[in-house]
Write an enzyme that holds these catalytic residues in place. Sequence first.
Site, PDB file in Angstrom:
ATOM      1  N   SER A 162       0.829  -1.204   0.000  1.00 21.75           N
ATOM      2  CA  SER A 162       0.000   0.000   0.000  1.00 21.75           C
ATOM      3  C   SER A 162       0.865   1.257   0.000  1.00 21.75           C
ATOM      4  CB  SER A 162      -0.911  -0.005   1.236  1.00 21.75           C
ATOM      5  OG  SER A 162      -1.650   1.190   1.342  1.00 21.75           O
ATOM      6  N   LYS A 166     -17.844  12.913  -6.979  1.00 23.26           N
ATOM      7  CA  LYS A 166     -16.924  14.025  -7.230  1.00 23.26           C
ATOM      8  C   LYS A 166     -17.103  14.522  -8.663  1.00 23.26           C
ATOM      9  CE  LYS A 166     -13.768  12.899  -3.487  1.00 23.26           C
ATOM     10  NZ  LYS A 166     -14.655  11.963  -2.778  1.00 23.26           N
ATOM     11  N   THR A 170     -15.697   6.727  -7.678  1.00 27.01           N
ATOM     12  CA  THR A 170     -16.812   7.352  -6.978  1.00 27.01           C
ATOM     13  C   THR A 170     -17.731   8.043  -7.971  1.00 27.01           C
ATOM     14  OG1 THR A 170     -17.424   8.867  -5.193  1.00 27.01           O
ATOM     15  CG2 THR A 170     -15.643   9.565  -6.621  1.00 27.01           C
TER      16      THR A 170
END
Length: 405
Positions: A136, A247, A244
């Site tokens: 990550s 946005k 998403t």
Amino acid sequence: MKHLKAFEDALGEIHGEGRYRVFIDLQRQRGKFPKAIARFEDGEREVTIWCSNDYLGMGQDEDVINAMHTAIDSFGAGSGGTRNISGTTRYHVDLERELADLHQKEAALLFTSGYVSNEATLSTLGKILPNLIIYSDSLNHASMIEGIRRSGADRRIFRHNDVDHLRALLELDDPERPKLIAFESVYSMDGDFGRMQEICDLADEFNALTYLDEVHAMGLYGENGAGVAEMLNLADRIDIIEGTLAKGYGVMGGYIAGHETVIDSIRSMASGFIFTTSTCPVMAAGALASVSKLRTDEGRRLRSLHQENAALLKKKFADAGLPVMDSPSHIVPLMVGDPERCKALSDTLLFDFGIYVQPINYPTVPRGTERLRFTPSPVHDGAMMDELVAAILAVWKQLGLDKAA
């Protein structure tokens, strides 16, 4: 109330560090974005919004609004339950098909938010892939961090965008263990791009899956608005794309897209999907209209103007000697470096100049890197930018802040 002092102490610490957040009551007016009415105890005033994540103003788009009116008139307000029980409608199905096609993937899956899509998907991957190791980026979003933590997988954190460090970590691990590299395309606080090409090359070399968060790129990059992966012609090398609808698309919700079997496995096993009431049909309808529109020439026009305005604001900040951070994306961060003065700058711009931009403090960014984060849209014009720069310069001097070197 029992243990009340612990809550008081926690709030006291936040206040003491100058990072207590106050919500501003904004009344957006249809068709007038980026203008809005801010409501205060002593009255109302018009303000210009400079920090909305509705990057293209699609939350005010007539086609999106009309689609939502049609849906609510036809379906009513709520979805009726989880997707497994009674919460699937034509809008959910059509939107998932549209998103899969957008990313050139076999399937997509809707979630109620981008946070939930990251947390639910990453946490479930650890259950599907025994002995998984997740690599990550150190600046990954909190939702990714939480999903990785809950996955039960072994974690390796590589320094932000440092592919040499990522390689070193990959080389240390058992080549037979399943691996996944999780990173973002646009890091929203600094505005830089993830090193997608190099990460995909490493993933191929070490037989690792790739998980890409495109949240701050959806609708904004690529020929069809499918994000940075589309812009770089790398979408086929990304195993799971997360995005998403809240946005660039201006509505609400999150999703993943990928191979049909992978998506079906997440659908069947992710508790964050199974036990959550589905997105309201009105939201799915609005998102579908927005995604579809941004795949057209109108979407390409908006993306071009958006990039032009971001570049123009960066230039105006730099020409004024303000410490604008180097950012290749549409994000325009202005470094302040102190939580109290960052909040004071934001407050003074709002109350004295009618300019609304929120301070970005810890834990969103590391201590000592507090900033204002500007997101110029296609409808912010040059005159608005000139007013903004003049106001910042006046308050900057008043607060005794240093200009850029």
